[in-house]
Design a protein around this motif. Structure first.
Motif, PDB file in Angstrom:
ATOM      1  N   THR A 128      -8.824 -10.922  -0.258  1.00  0.00           N
ATOM      2  CA  THR A 128      -8.734  -9.479  -0.770  1.00  0.00           C
ATOM      3  C   THR A 128      -7.716  -9.678  -2.106  1.00  0.00           C
ATOM      4  OG1 THR A 128      -8.681  -8.863   1.629  1.00  0.00           O
ATOM      5  CG2 THR A 128      -7.850  -7.308  -0.127  1.00  0.00           C
TER       6      THR A 128
ATOM      7  N   ILE B 277      -8.436  -6.781   5.502  1.00  0.00           N
ATOM      8  CA  ILE B 277      -7.533  -7.740   4.549  1.00  0.00           C
ATOM      9  C   ILE B 277      -7.912  -9.193   5.360  1.00  0.00           C
ATOM     10  CG2 ILE B 277      -5.205  -8.188   3.830  1.00  0.00           C
ATOM     11  CD1 ILE B 277      -6.100  -5.607   3.262  1.00  0.00           C
TER      12      ILE B 277
ATOM     13  N   LEU C  94      -9.573  -0.597   5.533  1.00  0.00           N
ATOM     14  CA  LEU C  94      -9.584  -1.788   4.513  1.00  0.00           C
ATOM     15  C   LEU C  94      -9.304  -2.928   5.528  1.00  0.00           C
ATOM     16  CD1 LEU C  94      -6.828  -0.135   2.230  1.00  0.00           C
ATOM     17  CD2 LEU C  94      -9.413  -0.333   1.752  1.00  0.00           C
TER      18      LEU C  94
ATOM     19  N   ILE D  77       0.800  -1.121  -0.064  1.00  0.00           N
ATOM     20  CA  ILE D  77      -0.123  -0.092   0.099  1.00  0.00           C
ATOM     21  C   ILE D  77       0.860   1.374  -0.058  1.00  0.00           C
ATOM     22  CG2 ILE D  77      -0.228   0.128   2.641  1.00  0.00           C
ATOM     23  CD1 ILE D  77      -3.037   0.895   2.169  1.00  0.00           C
TER      24      ILE D  77
ATOM     25  N   VAL E  40      -8.104  -3.266  -3.793  1.00  0.00           N
ATOM     26  CA  VAL E  40      -7.656  -2.445  -3.000  1.00  0.00           C
ATOM     27  C   VAL E  40      -7.336  -1.152  -3.772  1.00  0.00           C
ATOM     28  CG1 VAL E  40      -5.789  -1.984  -1.483  1.00  0.00           C
ATOM     29  CG2 VAL E  40      -7.126  -4.251  -1.545  1.00  0.00           C
TER      30      VAL E  40
END
Length: 370
Positions: free
Chosen positions: A335, A331, A329, A230, A340
């Motif tokens: 996922t 997970i 979010l 991320i 995402v």
């Protein structure tokens, strides 16, 4: 020489590899987590165990099949189920027929004597004195701190890079340099070399990136595979991120001390008790990010993680009270990266529009007669 392994969590494996080797063991370095690793863990884990449990179980299966004879891991205390994971992992692995030793170290402040008894057994197996162990830990700690420092530096540079991916490629080159450094002098030299490499990346310093804080459960925050990289994704979208947890910082504040009391104190108006894991910290860190002018906050949590579920239920109120957008979010093994990334793109667009609107209102307020 006994073969020793540990869980893979972000880039800390380089520090733990050195620690194990300098103690006189042969390190079985866990491979980077992969879909295959997770599939192995999912196969043998309870259905509703969180994804860190499943991934670590899959990692242990891989290192035991590579010949590991001893596993060293951390425990936990409080309402979070993570305190039981080491024992559960051991039971599952023994039922699968693996023969090994496992040392589960709970935070020393929860019981100094049991902690030192286990450590003495490990040192005896290594044939290492207490004095020599202190020197070993000192070097490993210096390497872990350097890894955290370089990761933070790379994160601050990535949104400005002219050539997409250059920061990530340079950072991974730095990991190889740090891996080769063993002594304090070599680590100091590696620090200077890697900082120079990262700071020499061509950048557009005229950009005005958004600032986003990232809070949540420690394993999902620290392991890029778990959070679908991320920080890299956001950085390449032009966002400066700040993660609320780095391993050495967490060790200093929550493992070797009584916790980040200032952060938990901030959370008190919304959550005035410890709920295990990082739930209370997630609320307090979000408030801190809001006060420090961040544009938004992202909460990362494993599916079924009770502390983060508690935090998630409170964060909308924090968002309303402090005027900071928050994206939560969750997970698990289902996922997907594409989903995402789509949510992150939408969140970043929202933050940009919000900043433009706030700046437009601010500029209008300066006009004569407004």
């Amino acid at each position: 020489m006994k073969k020793v392994s540990f869980a893979h969590m972000g880039y800390s494996y380089l520090g733990f590899k050195q620690l194990v080797e300098d103690m006189g063991f042969e390190a079985v370095v866990p491979p980077s987590p992969s879909p295959a690793t997770l599939d192995r863990g999912v196969t043998y884990a309870p259905e509703y165990a969180c994804i860190p449990f499943k991934m670590v179980l899959g990692t242990y299966l891989e290192v035991l099949e590579r010949g590991a004879e001893m596993i060293i891991t951390s425990g936990g205390v409080g309402p979070c189920r993570a305190g039981l994971y080491g024992m559960m992992h051991e039971r599952i692995l023994r039922n699968l027929g693996f023969n090994f030793e496992i040392f589960i170290f709970d935070p020393p402040l929860t019981g100094l004597w049991p902690f030192f008894i286990k450590l003495r057994r490990v040192l005896k197996a290594a044939g290492l004195s207490w004095l020599a162990f202190v020197d070993v830990v000192r070097r490993a700690w210096a390497k872990l701190k350097l890894l955290d420092e370089l990761e933070q530096l790379a994160t601050s540079i990535r949104p400005y890079e002219l050539k997409r991916g250059e920061t990530t490629r340079t950072f991974h080159s730095c990991l190889k340099i740090v891996d080769q450094a063993r002594t304090l002098q070599e680590l100091a030299a590696a620090r200077e070399e890697c900082r120079q490499l990262l700071q020499n990346i061509p950048r557009d310093t005229g950009r005005r990136p958004l600032k986003v804080g990232i809070v949540g459960e420690i394993y999902v925050l620290l392991e890029p595979f778990m959070n679908l990289e991320i920080e890299k994704t956001l950085g390449e979208m032009g966002v400066v991120t700040h993660r609320s947890i780095y391993l050495t910082q967490y060790t200093a504040t929550d493992v070797l001390a009584r916790g980040a009391q200032d952060v938990r104190q901030l959370a008190h108006p919304y959550l005035n008790q410890f709920v295990g894991g990082h739930g209370q910290n997630s609320v307090g860190e979000t408030i801190l990010y809001a006060r420090n002018g961040f544009d938004g906050v992202i909460q990362l949590s494993p599916f079924t993680c009770i502390p983060e579920i508690v935090a998630k239920s409170i964060l909308p109120r924090v968002s309303r009270d402090l005027g900071i957008p928050i994206l939560s979010l969750t997970i698990d093994e289902q996922t997907g990266r594409a989903g995402v990334e789509t949510r992150l793109e939408a969140f970043v667009d929202l933050l940009r529009q919000r900043r433009e609107q706030m700046e437009a209102r601010s500029n209008a307020a300066l006009l004569p007669g407004y």
